[in-house]
Design a protein around this motif. Structure first.
Motif, PDB file in Angstrom:
ATOM      1  N   GLU A  90       8.985 -29.617   1.063  1.00 49.62           N
ATOM      2  CA  GLU A  90       9.255 -30.949   1.609  1.00 49.62           C
ATOM      3  C   GLU A  90       8.271 -31.300   2.720  1.00 49.62           C
ATOM      4  N   ASP A  91       7.943 -30.331   3.572  1.00 53.62           N
ATOM      5  CA  ASP A  91       6.956 -30.576   4.629  1.00 53.62           C
ATOM      6  C   ASP A  91       5.605 -30.959   4.036  1.00 53.62           C
ATOM      7  N   ALA A  92       5.203 -30.242   2.995  1.00 53.47           N
ATOM      8  CA  ALA A  92       3.910 -30.561   2.375  1.00 53.47           C
ATOM      9  C   ALA A  92       3.927 -31.960   1.753  1.00 53.47           C
ATOM     10  N   ALA A  93       5.027 -32.313   1.097  1.00 58.08           N
ATOM     11  CA  ALA A  93       5.102 -33.646   0.482  1.00 58.08           C
ATOM     12  C   ALA A  93       5.122 -34.745   1.534  1.00 58.08           C
ATOM     13  N   ARG A  94       5.891 -34.551   2.605  1.00 62.73           N
ATOM     14  CA  ARG A  94       5.953 -35.577   3.662  1.00 62.73           C
ATOM     15  C   ARG A  94       4.644 -35.670   4.431  1.00 62.73           C
ATOM     16  N   ALA A  95       3.965 -34.523   4.626  1.00 61.25           N
ATOM     17  CA  ALA A  95       2.666 -34.574   5.296  1.00 61.25           C
ATOM     18  C   ALA A  95       1.649 -35.342   4.465  1.00 61.25           C
ATOM     19  N   THR A 125       3.977 -37.504  10.767  1.00 62.30           N
ATOM     20  CA  THR A 125       3.311 -36.934  11.933  1.00 62.30           C
ATOM     21  C   THR A 125       3.988 -35.630  12.346  1.00 62.30           C
ATOM     22  N   PRO A 126       3.308 -34.778  13.136  1.00 62.43           N
ATOM     23  CA  PRO A 126       3.952 -33.537  13.602  1.00 62.43           C
ATOM     24  C   PRO A 126       5.199 -33.791  14.442  1.00 62.43           C
ATOM     25  N   ALA A 127       5.220 -34.846  15.250  1.00 59.23           N
ATOM     26  CA  ALA A 127       6.413 -35.138  16.045  1.00 59.23           C
ATOM     27  C   ALA A 127       7.596 -35.493  15.152  1.00 59.23           C
ATOM     28  N   GLN A 128       7.363 -36.277  14.144  1.00 57.84           N
ATOM     29  CA  GLN A 128       8.432 -36.618  13.199  1.00 57.84           C
ATOM     30  C   GLN A 128       8.921 -35.380  12.456  1.00 57.84           C
ATOM     31  N   ARG A 129       7.990 -34.493  12.116  1.00 53.82           N
ATOM     32  CA  ARG A 129       8.389 -33.267  11.423  1.00 53.82           C
ATOM     33  C   ARG A 129       9.249 -32.384  12.330  1.00 53.82           C
ATOM     34  N   ASP A 130       8.892 -32.263  13.607  1.00 52.77           N
ATOM     35  CA  ASP A 130       9.692 -31.450  14.530  1.00 52.77           C
ATOM     36  C   ASP A 130      11.089 -32.044  14.716  1.00 52.77           C
ATOM     37  N   LEU A 131      11.174 -33.368  14.820  1.00 53.14           N
ATOM     38  CA  LEU A 131      12.492 -34.009  14.961  1.00 53.14           C
ATOM     39  C   LEU A 131      13.349 -33.769  13.720  1.00 53.14           C
ATOM     40  N   ARG A 132      12.745 -33.883  12.559  1.00 56.75           N
ATOM     41  CA  ARG A 132      13.492 -33.647  11.324  1.00 56.75           C
ATOM     42  C   ARG A 132      13.930 -32.198  11.224  1.00 56.75           C
ATOM     43  N   HIS A 133      13.089 -31.256  11.634  1.00 56.28           N
ATOM     44  CA  HIS A 133      13.462 -29.842  11.624  1.00 56.28           C
ATOM     45  C   HIS A 133      14.612 -29.574  12.584  1.00 56.28           C
ATOM     46  N   ARG A 134      14.612 -30.223  13.728  1.00 54.30           N
ATOM     47  CA  ARG A 134      15.715 -30.016  14.682  1.00 54.30           C
ATOM     48  C   ARG A 134      17.036 -30.531  14.104  1.00 54.30           C
ATOM     49  N   GLN A 135      16.992 -31.691  13.467  1.00 52.79           N
ATOM     50  CA  GLN A 135      18.207 -32.225  12.847  1.00 52.79           C
ATOM     51  C   GLN A 135      18.699 -31.309  11.725  1.00 52.79           C
ATOM     52  N   GLN A 136      17.788 -30.815  10.933  1.00 53.45           N
ATOM     53  CA  GLN A 136      18.188 -29.892   9.872  1.00 53.45           C
ATOM     54  C   GLN A 136      18.756 -28.594  10.441  1.00 53.45           C
ATOM     55  N   ARG A 137      18.176 -28.103  11.543  1.00 60.54           N
ATOM     56  CA  ARG A 137      18.677 -26.868  12.139  1.00 60.54           C
ATOM     57  C   ARG A 137      20.089 -27.053  12.694  1.00 60.54           C
ATOM     58  N   LEU A 138      20.343 -28.193  13.336  1.00 64.33           N
ATOM     59  CA  LEU A 138      21.687 -28.460  13.856  1.00 64.33           C
ATOM     60  C   LEU A 138      22.695 -28.599  12.715  1.00 64.33           C
ATOM     61  N   ALA A 139      22.284 -29.249  11.640  1.00 59.06           N
ATOM     62  CA  ALA A 139      23.189 -29.385  10.494  1.00 59.06           C
ATOM     63  C   ALA A 139      23.487 -28.028   9.862  1.00 59.06           C
TER      64      ALA A 139
END
Length: 341
Positions: free
Chosen positions: A195-200, A205-219
């Motif tokens: 998913e990271d490769a497809a979205r990149a 952007t890297p900031a958007q990717r980090d925010l999405r990773h944080r949301q996924q980690r909390l979930a």
């Protein structure tokens, strides 16, 4: 010069016409042909001309020769590889009988890591020639570490298949749960990497990717807590015997009655009583759907709620369910006879 007039009749006038279409029109064909009789003449033998070297015997001989020519290389290859195949099977059987499981796993792991290292070295050399930077190489290595299996496949040979069967037969339920959880975690990491490769590639952007990773980690943490609570409840239910069913049903009746009393005191029962039992059933169904959703889709039983705070919340949330049941069952008039009112 005087031109004579054309004749009044064609030159063939008065001649007997030829009725044979084959002979009469031979000039339209490739040449004259003699018609063959429809049946052979009596007391005669008809011979069909056959080219030399053909016929049933020649055809059988040619098929046999073609089959022999086709299978000759195959037989030669099998004869050459028979020794190698026999030696490989013998080596695998010897490993199965002489090596311990730990020794075999260690050997296969070392061979697998050596193969991966050689493949990575070739890939680094090829990409380094086209201008790959150190940051790009490190990122590619991280992705390869996630997507590449951590160990060799168990189904590579006979020995690995035997080891796999032994593991599946001897593993405990706890081992199986741990194995499945590790497989799910690995699949989750691989899916996230893809998913990271497809979205990149789509412009993330890297900031958007980090925010999405944080949301996924909390979930994922929330899901892990829910799974842990469900496992604890399932373990507690396994220890409960059949004699506790009466106690659980009594507790359910008491809590539902308290909720019904709360619905009568708030006027909800009096409000829906004129509608009849169908209105009561409708309210009970709606309240029951909300109640199931709040109790983890029914995984948490009413009799399993403990503590004053959770009990008060449960009683308040089950007021519509209890009020609807009271109206549908026809016991709403009995609340007026209670000493509380």
């Amino acid at each position: 010069m005087t031109i004579p007039p054309p004749p009044s009749q064609p030159p063939t006038a008065g001649m007997t016409p030829d009725t044979d279409p084959v002979v009469a029109e031979w000039w339209r064909k490739s040449g004259p042909r003699i018609p063959q009789p429809s049946q052979p003449l009596p007391n005669t033998t008809v011979y069909t001309p056959v080219p030399i070297g053909t016929g049933p015997a020649a055809e059988a001989a040619s098929v046999a020769a073609a089959a022999e020519a086709f299978w000759a290389p195959v037989g030669k290859i099998l004869a050459e590889q028979a020794t190698t195949i026999a030696s490989q099977v013998g080596d695998q059987i010897g490993q199965l009988l002489t090596e311990t499981e730990a020794q075999r796993a260690a050997r296969q792991q070392v061979e697998y890591e050596t193969l991966l290292a050689a493949q990575r070295a070739r890939m680094d050399s090829a990409l380094g020639k086209v201008g790959e930077t150190a940051q790009e190489k490190a990122r590619r290595h991280r992705v390869e570490d996630i997507l590449t299996p951590t160990g060799p496949s168990h189904r590579d040979n006979l020995v690995g298949f035997a080891d796999l069967l032994a593991e599946r037969i001897t593993e405990t339920p706890q081992d199986r749960a741990a194995r499945l959880e590790a497989a799910r975690e690995l699949d989750r990491q691989r899916a996230r990497t893809r998913e990271d490769a497809a979205r990149a590639a789509a412009g993330e952007t890297p900031a958007q990717r980090d925010l999405r990773h944080r949301q996924q980690r909390l979930a994922e943490q929330r899901e892990a807590k829910q799974r842990a609570r469900r496992e604890r409840r399932r373990a507690a239910r396994a220890k409960v015997g059949s004699s506790d069913r009466t106690r659980r049903f009594r507790r359910w009746c008491i809590l539902t009655g308290i909720s019904a009393v709360g619905g009568y005191s708030t006027g909800l029962v009096s409000l829906i009583a004129p509608g009849g039992p169908y209105v009561g059933l409708l309210l009970a169904a709606a309240g029951w759907a909300l109640d199931l959703h709040l109790r983890d889709r029914g995984r948490l039983r009413v009799s399993e709620v403990r503590g004053p705070g959770p009990l008060l919340i449960l009683i308040a949330l089950r007021v519509p369910v209890a009020s609807g049941i009271a109206v549908a069952s026809g016991i709403a008039p009995l609340f007026a006879a209670l000493p509380l009112f």
